[in-house]
Design a protein around this motif. Structure first.
Motif, PDB file in Angstrom:
ATOM      1  N   GLU B 120       0.833  -1.207   0.000  1.00 27.52           N
ATOM      2  CA  GLU B 120       0.000   0.000   0.000  1.00 27.52           C
ATOM      3  C   GLU B 120       0.863   1.250   0.000  1.00 27.52           C
ATOM      4  N   ARG B 121       1.942   1.194   0.718  1.00 23.84           N
ATOM      5  CA  ARG B 121       2.845   2.347   0.740  1.00 23.84           C
ATOM      6  C   ARG B 121       3.437   2.582  -0.643  1.00 23.84           C
ATOM      7  N   LEU B 122       3.716   1.501  -1.334  1.00 22.76           N
ATOM      8  CA  LEU B 122       4.237   1.616  -2.696  1.00 22.76           C
ATOM      9  C   LEU B 122       3.196   2.244  -3.622  1.00 22.76           C
ATOM     10  N   ARG B 123       1.976   1.790  -3.504  1.00 21.38           N
ATOM     11  CA  ARG B 123       0.902   2.380  -4.305  1.00 21.38           C
ATOM     12  C   ARG B 123       0.776   3.875  -4.046  1.00 21.38           C
ATOM     13  N   GLU B 124       0.835   4.230  -2.780  1.00 20.90           N
ATOM     14  CA  GLU B 124       0.686   5.635  -2.428  1.00 20.90           C
ATOM     15  C   GLU B 124       1.860   6.459  -2.974  1.00 20.90           C
ATOM     16  N   ALA B 125       3.042   5.887  -2.937  1.00 26.66           N
ATOM     17  CA  ALA B 125       4.217   6.577  -3.479  1.00 26.66           C
ATOM     18  C   ALA B 125       4.061   6.802  -4.985  1.00 26.66           C
ATOM     19  N   ILE B 126       3.540   5.799  -5.667  1.00 24.88           N
ATOM     20  CA  ILE B 126       3.311   5.937  -7.106  1.00 24.88           C
ATOM     21  C   ILE B 126       2.325   7.069  -7.377  1.00 24.88           C
ATOM     22  N   LEU B 166      15.989   8.346  -5.098  1.00 26.70           N
ATOM     23  CA  LEU B 166      15.993   6.949  -5.531  1.00 26.70           C
ATOM     24  C   LEU B 166      16.170   6.008  -4.351  1.00 26.70           C
ATOM     25  N   THR B 167      16.971   6.426  -3.394  1.00 31.16           N
ATOM     26  CA  THR B 167      17.203   5.579  -2.216  1.00 31.16           C
ATOM     27  C   THR B 167      15.907   5.354  -1.444  1.00 31.16           C
ATOM     28  N   TYR B 168      15.121   6.410  -1.351  1.00 30.98           N
ATOM     29  CA  TYR B 168      13.849   6.254  -0.651  1.00 30.98           C
ATOM     30  C   TYR B 168      12.966   5.221  -1.357  1.00 30.98           C
ATOM     31  N   TRP B 169      12.950   5.293  -2.686  1.00 32.37           N
ATOM     32  CA  TRP B 169      12.175   4.304  -3.445  1.00 32.37           C
ATOM     33  C   TRP B 169      12.699   2.888  -3.219  1.00 32.37           C
ATOM     34  N   ARG B 170      14.002   2.770  -3.199  1.00 29.49           N
ATOM     35  CA  ARG B 170      14.567   1.431  -2.956  1.00 29.49           C
ATOM     36  C   ARG B 170      14.128   0.894  -1.608  1.00 29.49           C
ATOM     37  N   GLU B 171      14.098   1.768  -0.628  1.00 32.52           N
ATOM     38  CA  GLU B 171      13.667   1.319   0.703  1.00 32.52           C
ATOM     39  C   GLU B 171      12.225   0.847   0.682  1.00 32.52           C
ATOM     40  N   ALA B 176       8.743  -3.935   0.874  1.00 30.33           N
ATOM     41  CA  ALA B 176       7.663  -4.762   0.347  1.00 30.33           C
ATOM     42  C   ALA B 176       8.176  -6.171   0.034  1.00 30.33           C
ATOM     43  N   GLN B 177       9.406  -6.223  -0.425  1.00 29.82           N
ATOM     44  CA  GLN B 177       9.992  -7.536  -0.727  1.00 29.82           C
ATOM     45  C   GLN B 177      10.193  -8.345   0.556  1.00 29.82           C
ATOM     46  N   ARG B 178      10.739  -7.684   1.565  1.00 27.77           N
ATOM     47  CA  ARG B 178      10.956  -8.375   2.849  1.00 27.77           C
ATOM     48  C   ARG B 178       9.641  -8.865   3.448  1.00 27.77           C
ATOM     49  N   ALA B 179       8.592  -8.079   3.213  1.00 26.87           N
ATOM     50  CA  ALA B 179       7.290  -8.457   3.776  1.00 26.87           C
ATOM     51  C   ALA B 179       6.627  -9.573   2.969  1.00 26.87           C
ATOM     52  N   GLY B 180       7.309 -10.020   1.913  1.00 26.83           N
ATOM     53  CA  GLY B 180       6.762 -11.112   1.121  1.00 26.83           C
ATOM     54  C   GLY B 180       5.721 -10.674   0.112  1.00 26.83           C
ATOM     55  N   GLN B 181       5.647  -9.388  -0.137  1.00 30.50           N
ATOM     56  CA  GLN B 181       4.641  -8.925  -1.092  1.00 30.50           C
ATOM     57  C   GLN B 181       5.198  -8.746  -2.500  1.00 30.50           C
ATOM     58  N   LEU B 182       6.506  -8.784  -2.630  1.00 32.26           N
ATOM     59  CA  LEU B 182       7.110  -8.733  -3.966  1.00 32.26           C
ATOM     60  C   LEU B 182       7.970  -9.974  -4.175  1.00 32.26           C
ATOM     61  N   ARG B 183       8.175 -10.292  -5.430  1.00 30.24           N
ATOM     62  CA  ARG B 183       8.951 -11.484  -5.763  1.00 30.24           C
ATOM     63  C   ARG B 183      10.342 -11.419  -5.139  1.00 30.24           C
ATOM     64  N   LEU B 186      13.360 -10.208  -7.435  1.00 31.24           N
ATOM     65  CA  LEU B 186      13.312  -8.887  -8.062  1.00 31.24           C
ATOM     66  C   LEU B 186      14.621  -8.123  -7.844  1.00 31.24           C
ATOM     67  N   PRO B 187      15.284  -7.710  -8.928  1.00 30.95           N
ATOM     68  CA  PRO B 187      16.503  -6.896  -8.776  1.00 30.95           C
ATOM     69  C   PRO B 187      16.091  -5.455  -8.450  1.00 30.95           C
ATOM     70  N   VAL B 188      16.160  -5.118  -7.193  1.00 31.11           N
ATOM     71  CA  VAL B 188      15.496  -3.900  -6.713  1.00 31.11           C
ATOM     72  C   VAL B 188      16.017  -2.630  -7.373  1.00 31.11           C
ATOM     73  N   GLU B 189      17.337  -2.495  -7.475  1.00 36.06           N
ATOM     74  CA  GLU B 189      17.868  -1.245  -8.048  1.00 36.06           C
ATOM     75  C   GLU B 189      17.381  -1.042  -9.478  1.00 36.06           C
ATOM     76  N   VAL B 190      17.479  -2.087 -10.269  1.00 36.19           N
ATOM     77  CA  VAL B 190      17.037  -1.968 -11.658  1.00 36.19           C
ATOM     78  C   VAL B 190      15.539  -1.689 -11.722  1.00 36.19           C
ATOM     79  N   PHE B 191      14.806  -2.389 -10.895  1.00 40.06           N
ATOM     80  CA  PHE B 191      13.359  -2.179 -10.916  1.00 40.06           C
ATOM     81  C   PHE B 191      12.983  -0.747 -10.543  1.00 40.06           C
ATOM     82  N   VAL B 192      13.650  -0.199  -9.553  1.00 38.26           N
ATOM     83  CA  VAL B 192      13.345   1.173  -9.128  1.00 38.26           C
ATOM     84  C   VAL B 192      13.667   2.161 -10.248  1.00 38.26           C
ATOM     85  N   GLU B 193      14.793   1.974 -10.908  1.00 35.75           N
ATOM     86  CA  GLU B 193      15.111   2.852 -12.042  1.00 35.75           C
ATOM     87  C   GLU B 193      14.022   2.752 -13.100  1.00 35.75           C
TER      88      GLU B 193
END
Lengths: 251, 251
Positions: B120-126, B166-171, B176-183, B186-193
């Motif tokens: 949800e936090r990710l959605r809100e950030a988007i 960008l660092t904030y986005w990575r966090e 979300a990944q740690r919480a088991g909501q993302l695969r 997922l290569p986080v840095e590339v995905f965030v870019e």
DNA sequence: GTCTATAGGGGGATAGAC
DNA sequence: GTCTATCCCCCTATAGAC
């Protein structure tokens, strides 16, 4: 200002030290026509390549003809033997850029086996698009980067080609949707703009030493088609706390 | 060359016909300080707003100070009372642009209820990112569009801010990944870019008359988190006909 | 085909009046 | 604070030698 690199498509020209003009290798009056065309055509290509590279890096207006000439290894005035104006160079860079990516995507999809599914065709289109942007061409990333900042007259000139490219993508997506491989509620036009735009933005950050283009293409295709959410994970609560109006039509 | 619109943050200045200089309304020596600051501060804002708008439209180099002055409703020389140089204007536009989107995203996420999930936090950030780009600010889209074409000295200056964003986005994504909501893969840095870049590209094509910003944000969040593929549909055959090497690490 | 020199115009910046 | 006038550099484009 850094030391000036030069494009090295053919043998490097000399960077001889100050003052002395290096002797040019004598040319026979009628050199055997080499495979890539005559000398003028080759020089033309050098200029275009240098221009595309600099347009991509700094934009059109910020790139001076002196910059281009220096990168191409000649004097600024000499380029007017090959091109009528800076605008003429720009037009040709844009033409080659859009033609390259359009051709790359269409031919890659066309080369798939006849029984490839629409989703497979979409994956292949993504891969071809990214290849054109990130490894095949200097012209395509230049096009993607500067197109929107150009005067309306120039954009108008290239608009049909751009539209044809987007139309092809829409057909790919529609086909996948009709085949039941994409969600029925996908607003195709908006999605295509998003996807094509997202791919063109990769030219701003992609680092070829961190991953291959094909790897990136595979990731993006998976993120888009399957999502980054973990299968079975709840990515959205049903509390209605975050209303997401999605009722408006997309043009 | 179209008729020249003017920013209308305050009352429009006169466009009186040729020659005759229109009488300026006499100002009292000590006007009551209005709420948005004194006259100089207001004029400063006019200049910055005009500059941001034009930088976004045409790029930095292609925008002349005469353009900016005209849109701000003053003579070109007058701007030097407020800014030391064109570069100084650029720096401030960039600063406001990155600060606006950074602040918008962080505060939107912070304003969520304490029990909001990482997804949800990710959605809100988007949503907040797209609002800043597409409806809140002129500065943020200007920033997103011109940043990469600027000389290295200017980019270097703003690099820390950009990295912090960008660092904030990575966090957010890591959480979300740690919480088991993302695969997990997922290569986080590339995905965030990819994600941040894809959103910033929406400024090139988004049409506010075709859909609302919140609708677009909802779509993009869903496409990214859940994918556009139809649930249960086979979007990839297991024939190995289309190898997708995804072994390389991302930096 | 490429060179050098330069014309011509535009754009950033400054000066001084008001 | 804003105006007008102007300086001066740089950029596109041209001219003519080689």
């Amino acid at each position: 200002m850094e030391p000036k690199p030069r494009l090295q498509t053919k043998a490097p020209r000399n960077d001889a030290a100050k003052g002395t003009r290096p002797a040019r290798a004598p040319r026979s009056p009628k050199p055997a026509a080499n495979l890539s065309g005559d000398k003028a055509a080759e020089t033309r290509r050098q200029i275009l390549l240098a221009a595309a590279s600099l347009f991509r890096e700094k934009g059109y207006k910020a790139t001076t003809l002196r910059d281009v000439a220096e990168l191409a290894g000649m004097g600024a005035g000499s380029m007017y033997y090959h091109f009528a104006s800076k605008d003429a160079i720009l037009r040709e860079v844009l033409d080659v850029g859009i033609a390259t990516i359009d051709e790359a995507v269409r031919s890659a999809v066309a080369a798939l086996p006849a029984d490839a599914t629409p989703a497979e065709r979409l994956r292949e289109a993504i891969r071809a698009d990214l290849r054109a942007l990130l490894q095949t061409s200097q012209y395509t990333p230049a096009y993607a980067r500067i197109y929107n900042q150009l005067p309306a007259t120039i954009k108008r000139r290239d608009h049909p080609r751009r539209l044809a490219y987007l139309t092809y993508w829409r057909e790919l997506v529609f086909a996948a949707q009709r085949a039941g491989q994409l969600r029925d509620d996908l607003p195709v036009e908006v999605f295509v703009e998003f996807l094509v735009g997202a791919m063109s933005r990769t030219t701003e950050w992609f680092n070829p030493r961190a991953a291959s283009v094909d790897a990136l293409a595979g990731w993006i295709a998976e993120w888009i088609l399957d999502g980054v959410g973990r299968k079975g994970a709840v990515t959205r609560q049903a509390t209605g706390r975050l209303p997401l109006p999605m009722i408006e039509a997309a043009g």
